[in-house]
Write an enzyme that holds these catalytic residues in place. Structure first.
Site, mmCIF file in Angstrom:
data_model
loop_
_atom_site.group_PDB
_atom_site.id
_atom_site.type_symbol
_atom_site.label_atom_id
_atom_site.label_comp_id
_atom_site.label_asym_id
_atom_site.label_seq_id
_atom_site.Cartn_x
_atom_site.Cartn_y
_atom_site.Cartn_z
ATOM 1 C CE LYS A 1 -15.936 4.484 -17.255
ATOM 2 N NZ LYS A 1 -16.862 3.602 -16.471
ATOM 3 C CG ASP B 1 -12.551 12.554 -16.320
ATOM 4 O OD1 ASP B 1 -11.892 11.751 -16.955
ATOM 5 O OD2 ASP B 1 -13.307 12.105 -15.420
ATOM 6 N NE ARG C 1 -2.663 0.760 3.475
ATOM 7 C CZ ARG C 1 -2.015 1.108 4.600
ATOM 8 N NH1 ARG C 1 -1.655 2.557 4.217
ATOM 9 N NH2 ARG C 1 -1.579 0.966 5.756
HETATM 10 C C1 LIG Z 1 -15.551 10.716 -17.444
HETATM 11 C C2 LIG Z 1 -15.423 9.597 -16.284
HETATM 12 N N1 LIG Z 1 -14.561 10.051 -15.272
HETATM 13 C C3 LIG Z 1 -14.425 9.274 -14.145
HETATM 14 C C4 LIG Z 1 -15.153 8.000 -14.322
HETATM 15 C C5 LIG Z 1 -15.169 7.180 -13.269
HETATM 16 O O1 LIG Z 1 -14.282 5.908 -13.323
HETATM 17 P P1 LIG Z 1 -14.773 4.535 -12.471
HETATM 18 O O2 LIG Z 1 -16.012 4.107 -12.692
HETATM 19 O O3 LIG Z 1 -13.633 3.725 -12.836
HETATM 20 O O4 LIG Z 1 -14.689 4.890 -10.917
HETATM 21 C C6 LIG Z 1 -16.011 7.669 -15.199
HETATM 22 C C7 LIG Z 1 -17.053 6.539 -15.229
HETATM 23 O O5 LIG Z 1 -17.937 6.271 -15.879
HETATM 24 C C8 LIG Z 1 -16.194 8.579 -16.270
HETATM 25 O O6 LIG Z 1 -17.124 8.333 -17.210
#
Ligand SMILES: Cc1ncc(COP(=O)(O)O)c(C=O)c1O
Length: 351
Positions: free
Chosen positions: A191, A166, A44
């Site tokens: 994703k 993001d 960790r």
């Molecule tokens: C643009 C975006 N950011 C962050 C996330 C969160 O990711 P996670 O589901 O891996 O926690 C998602 C999930 O759908 C997303 O579409």
């Protein structure tokens, strides 16, 4: 091995993060260990070679130092911890989970949120004054809006705020936000990076050593560590990201063109690259729900970025109430495009 800086992203995705030297395995093995003999520490706090291989590859692609987390949301939570902002500029229309996380902090009085239309750069710049963080998502989920990263970065910098991006929908191959001055890039590795709908993982990338140390502390204190198998699979996924994306984009271009010509479709949203396509069917929620219920090949599902085409009506979620009732968000897969289209066309409203 040629200098990595001279290689194209598709090549780096294949080559980065491999053990070096004669006799080494080509792929970093899965290290299943929490504990190490003296000198090796604890997973960790110090990570493993499996995490490090993935982090080296994503860091090389983004041009910074990457850290892997248990999920995209774990990575987002780590960013809030690491930057400890008091005032955050946040897109009104963006991924629901991150907005809900920030709203929860706001309701506890921990942060103040300033909601903006991320495509309105002047508004973002105005709201950045006095803010600590400008949170950008581009393309946005689910409306596929595009933010002007260089302009927002310049405005954030002038205001003394840090820009977080993001970049999940763009993947590390289509966009490099650190080059535009982002303090941190966020990916849901769940994703496109993983790419097979079989893991949860998140990544943060930064070029700022002090921010990196804070993110390490966040992961250590919050314990939001990735699994060994997940880290291995995410890197395995990254190896083929360029070819998957190429097919997905080719399919997306054909589908966008056909959807635009279909009388049952009121609007198609596609930023011109990537595998995400959103479209609004005529007649609102009912025909959109009927399409999701009727498709045989496409998978009605909430997640995205896998090799299979998935589709979902987003306005059914309370947090996405601002989205058009008939908006369907489609993650285009690598199936034959005529098969995808046949399934869609059979379920689109006539007009
Ligand atoms: C643009 C975006 N950011 C962050 C996330 C969160 O990711 P996670 O589901 O891996 O926690 C998602 C999930 O759908 C997303 O579409």
């Amino acid at each position: 091995m040629p200098d990595e800086r001279t290689l194209s992203p598709a090549t780096i995705a294949v080559t980065a993060g491999r053990p070096a030297g004669p006799g080494q395995p080509l792929n970093q093995p899965i290290v299943l260990a929490s504990n190490f003999r003296d000198g090796g520490e604890y997973t960790r706090t110090h990570g493993t070679d499996t995490w490090a291989a993935l982090e080296a590859a994503v860091g090389a692609l983004e041009g910074g130092r990457a850290l892997a987390f248990a999920s995209g949301m774990a990575a987002a939570s780590a960013i809030v911890y690491a930057l400890a902002p008091k005032v955050v500029v946040v897109p009104t229309a963006s991924y629901l989970g991150v907005r809900s996380l920030l709203s929860e902090y706001a309701s506890q009085g921990i942060v103040e949120l300033r909601a903006v239309d991320i495509t309105d750069t002047a508004e973002v710049a105005a709201q950045a004054i006095g803010a600590d963080v400008v949170w950008v998502e581009t393309p946005t989920n689910p409306t596929l809006d595009i933010a002007d990263l260089p302009a927002i970065s310049a405005a954030s910098r002038a205001a003394g705020a840090r820009m977080v991006v993001d970049s999940t929908f763009a993947t590390p191959l289509l966009q490099r936000p650190l080059e535009h001055g982002a303090a941190i890039v966020l990916h849901s590795g769940t994703k496109f990076i993983g790419g097979h709908s079989d893991l949860l993982l998140g990544l943060c990338v930064t070029a700022d050593d002090a921010v990196y140390d804070r993110l390490v502390q966040a992961r250590t204190f919050q314990g939001a560590t990735p699994g060994a198998l997940e880290a291995f699979l995410a890197l395995r996924g990254l190896r083929t990201l360029a070819v998957r994306l190429a097919v997905m984009e080719r399919n997306a271009a054909v589908l966008v063109q056909r959807l635009r010509q279909h009388p049952g479709v009121a609007e198609v949203r596609y930023p011109g690259q990537g595998a995400m396509v959103s479209f609004i069917v005529r007649g609102g929620a009912a025909p959109a729900d009927a399409l999701c219920a009727g498709v045989q090949l496409l998978v009605p599902a909430t997640s995205l970025g896998g090799v299979e085409t998935t589709i979902e009506r987003r306005q059914k979620y309370a947090g996405d109430a601002h989205v058009a009732p008939g908006l369907l968000r489609m993650s285009v897969g690598i199936e034959d495009v005529d098969d995808i289209w046949a399934d869609l066309a059979a379920n689109l409203p006539p007009a």
